[in-house]
Design an enzyme around this catalytic site. Structure first.
Site, PDB file in Angstrom:
ATOM      1  N   LYS A  73       0.830  -1.217   0.000  1.00  0.00           N
ATOM      2  CA  LYS A  73       0.000   0.000   0.000  1.00  0.00           C
ATOM      3  C   LYS A  73       0.866   1.269   0.000  1.00  0.00           C
ATOM      4  CE  LYS A  73      -2.223  -1.390   3.694  1.00  0.00           C
ATOM      5  NZ  LYS A  73      -1.537  -2.708   3.810  1.00  0.00           N
ATOM      6  N   THR A  74       1.870   1.303   0.877  1.00  0.00           N
ATOM      7  CA  THR A  74       2.759   2.470   0.924  1.00  0.00           C
ATOM      8  C   THR A  74       3.508   2.613  -0.394  1.00  0.00           C
ATOM      9  OG1 THR A  74       3.043   2.037   3.279  1.00  0.00           O
ATOM     10  CG2 THR A  74       4.627   3.530   2.256  1.00  0.00           C
ATOM     11  N   ASP A 118      -1.542   6.793   6.124  1.00  0.00           N
ATOM     12  CA  ASP A 118      -1.531   5.367   6.452  1.00  0.00           C
ATOM     13  C   ASP A 118      -2.461   5.150   7.649  1.00  0.00           C
ATOM     14  OD1 ASP A 118      -0.798   2.755   6.224  1.00  0.00           O
ATOM     15  OD2 ASP A 118       1.231   3.000   7.012  1.00  0.00           O
ATOM     16  N   THR A 167      -5.649  -1.304   6.953  1.00  0.00           N
ATOM     17  CA  THR A 167      -5.654  -2.764   7.075  1.00  0.00           C
ATOM     18  C   THR A 167      -7.036  -3.226   7.541  1.00  0.00           C
ATOM     19  OG1 THR A 167      -4.822  -2.424   9.313  1.00  0.00           O
ATOM     20  CG2 THR A 167      -3.208  -3.033   7.636  1.00  0.00           C
ATOM     21  N   ARG A 226       6.647  -8.199   1.868  1.00  0.00           N
ATOM     22  CA  ARG A 226       7.596  -7.756   2.916  1.00  0.00           C
ATOM     23  C   ARG A 226       8.329  -8.958   3.504  1.00  0.00           C
ATOM     24  NH1 ARG A 226       4.971  -4.006   6.209  1.00  0.00           N
ATOM     25  NH2 ARG A 226       6.196  -2.466   5.060  1.00  0.00           N
TER      26      ARG A 226
HETATM   27  P1  ADP Z   1       2.162  -1.896   3.203  1.00  0.00           P
HETATM   28  O1  ADP Z   1       2.187  -0.394   3.098  1.00  0.00           O
HETATM   29  O2  ADP Z   1       0.970  -2.510   2.553  1.00  0.00           O
HETATM   30  O3  ADP Z   1       2.389  -2.408   4.597  1.00  0.00           O
HETATM   31  P2  ADP Z   1       4.634  -1.716   1.683  1.00  0.00           P
HETATM   32  O4  ADP Z   1       4.200  -0.906   0.504  1.00  0.00           O
HETATM   33  O5  ADP Z   1       5.441  -1.013   2.714  1.00  0.00           O
HETATM   34  O6  ADP Z   1       3.388  -2.450   2.358  1.00  0.00           O
HETATM   35  O7  ADP Z   1       5.431  -2.980   1.091  1.00  0.00           O
HETATM   36  C1  ADP Z   1       6.326  -3.733   1.871  1.00  0.00           C
HETATM   37  C2  ADP Z   1       7.563  -4.035   1.054  1.00  0.00           C
HETATM   38  O8  ADP Z   1       7.226  -5.013   0.084  1.00  0.00           O
HETATM   39  C3  ADP Z   1       8.065  -2.815   0.297  1.00  0.00           C
HETATM   40  O9  ADP Z   1       9.332  -2.483   0.708  1.00  0.00           O
HETATM   41  C4  ADP Z   1       8.125  -3.193  -1.156  1.00  0.00           C
HETATM   42  O10 ADP Z   1       9.455  -3.188  -1.584  1.00  0.00           O
HETATM   43  C5  ADP Z   1       7.661  -4.623  -1.211  1.00  0.00           C
HETATM   44  N1  ADP Z   1       6.535  -4.773  -2.137  1.00  0.00           N
HETATM   45  C6  ADP Z   1       5.225  -4.734  -1.824  1.00  0.00           C
HETATM   46  N2  ADP Z   1       4.468  -4.963  -2.899  1.00  0.00           N
HETATM   47  C7  ADP Z   1       5.314  -5.141  -3.936  1.00  0.00           C
HETATM   48  C8  ADP Z   1       5.125  -5.427  -5.331  1.00  0.00           C
HETATM   49  N3  ADP Z   1       3.910  -5.602  -5.853  1.00  0.00           N
HETATM   50  N4  ADP Z   1       6.223  -5.519  -6.121  1.00  0.00           N
HETATM   51  C9  ADP Z   1       7.449  -5.395  -5.577  1.00  0.00           C
HETATM   52  N5  ADP Z   1       7.695  -5.142  -4.270  1.00  0.00           N
HETATM   53  C10 ADP Z   1       6.643  -5.008  -3.451  1.00  0.00           C
END
Ligand code: ADP
Length: 360
Positions: A73-74, A118, A167, A226
């Site tokens: 998401k981030t 977030d 979430t 992650r």
């Molecule tokens: P969330 O905000 O949903 O908790 P993040 O965007 O921080 O998740 O993602 C976690 C890690 O996973 C990031 O550092 C990113 O590099 C990796 N990641 C997540 N989704 C992908 C994707 N579709 N392709 C490549 N890397 C991804």
């Protein structure tokens, strides 16, 4: 008593990240939509939304991204800003305690900026109400003074795009949800998607990886990018220190054994829960608190840290009479499931959905 942190070790298969890990993630984080692995439907829809907005020269609709932690998401919020060529401001629901904090952020946005919030479901009520008018009319009323003398001063906000992440989309209020023109739900990734992700990350980190090595890590990553990236970093350490520097099937297996992450991605506490359920309670049903005592943990930890994945992996079922180990759990632990039924009574899964009254 061993606390959550004690039993869960270093949280190698936790979907959450601390600040240090977020820093470590930066190098492998996709910067543009075409680098974002999988989630094709969401990618396609976002692509249309962003291209359409750029053609019109106006900010796109506000975007809500929902889904479990660690799924991107981030990353997507940053990609939205990059694709639009805009600036991004990052904050989170719990950080915005007073509506004044939010007003300060909103009024300092430049035209076309992305504001990423977030955990938007945790925003305080007064701030949420302020956000409504900003999202709808690009205007906020800042209240000055207190009591009968208080006055509202309207302030303009530059047209911006809010990207909210949650979430727990079920906890969002109706009015909040209605103000997002675009809502996307991120799902867990398939093993094949995670393999592709691992090959990409390994390339960026400069670590050679074999196809079998990627399969092995992907299978233990709980459908979560992650976790896949984190396991890759640990296996890389092992490969560099104790092997030839290549991530292979053997180095992945050996490293993840050292770190106590098993073939399904379960850690020590996950396995302790299943083992107690199977060995001490003949597969259940057993109440949560009894199960928690058996593994020396708080019921909350068992329920919130272990159970979601055990349920999703089809290893544990929550029934009205308690927790039950499924046949797959018995087999995963190398035990023979009891004949025909799981645990002492009827199979677990129908219990979850049937409306029949509990047996006496
Ligand atoms: P969330 O905000 O949903 O908790 P993040 O965007 O921080 O998740 O993602 C976690 C890690 O996973 C990031 O550092 C990113 O590099 C990796 N990641 C997540 N989704 C992908 C994707 N579709 N392709 C490549 N890397 C991804």
């Amino acid at each position: 008593m061993a606390g959550a942190a004690g039993m869960t070790g270093d949280g190698l298969v936790s979907a959450y990240a601390d600040d240090a890990e977020r820093d470590a993630e930066v190098s492998v984080r996709p910067k543009r939509l075409d680098e974002f692995i999988a989630q094709h439907r969401v990618r396609d829809q976002l692509d249309l939304l962003l291209q359409g907005a750029m053609r019109r020269g106006a900010p796109p609709d506000h975007i809500l991204l929902s889904g479990p932690p660690g799924l991107g998401k981030t990353t997507l919020a940053n990609i939205v800003a990059a694709e639009l060529g805009s600036g991004i401001r990052v904050t989170s629901g719990p950080v915005i305690e007073r509506s004044g904090d939010l007003a300060a952020i909103l009024t300092s946005l430049a035209e076309g900026d992305v504001l990423f919030i977030d955990e938007i479901h945790r925003i305080a009520k007064p701030a949420e109400e302020l956000l409504y008018s900003a999202m709808e009319d690009f205007r906020v009323d800042v209240i000055v003074g207190k009591g009968p003398g208080a006055t509202a001063i309207p302030l303009d906000v530059e047209p911006f795009t809010l990207v909210g992440a949650t979430t727990r989309s079920g906890l969002l209020t109706g009015p909040m949800r209605d103000r997002f023109g675009f809502v996307a739900h991120l799902d867990f990734y398939s093993p094949a998607d995670l393999e592709a992700l691992l090959h990409r990350s390994a390339r960026i980190l400069g670590v050679p990886i074999t196809p079998e090595g990627a399969v092995e890590i992907a299978g233990r990553s709980r459908g979560t990018p992650r976790i896949a990236n984190r396991l890759l970093r640990r296996v890389r350490d092992y490969a560099e220190v104790r092997a030839e520097g290549v991530v292979t099937l053997e180095t992945a297996r050996a490293a993840l054994t050292v770190y106590d992450v098993d073939a399904l991605g379960l850690d020590r506490l996950d396995r302790a829960v299943l083992t107690a359920l199977v060995d001490s309670f003949r597969g259940g049903p057993v109440g949560l608190s009894t199960l928690a005592v058996a593994v020396g943990e708080q019921p909350d930890t068992v329920e919130e840290v272990c159970e979601p994945f055990l349920v999703r992996a089809g290893l544990l079922a929550r029934t009205p009479r308690g927790r039950v180990a499924t046949e797959a759990a018995w087999r995963h632990l190398g035990r023979t499931p009891p004949n025909g039924t799981f645990g002492m009574e009827a199979p677990a899964v129908p219990d979850l959905f049937s409306n029949a009254p509990d047996p006496p």
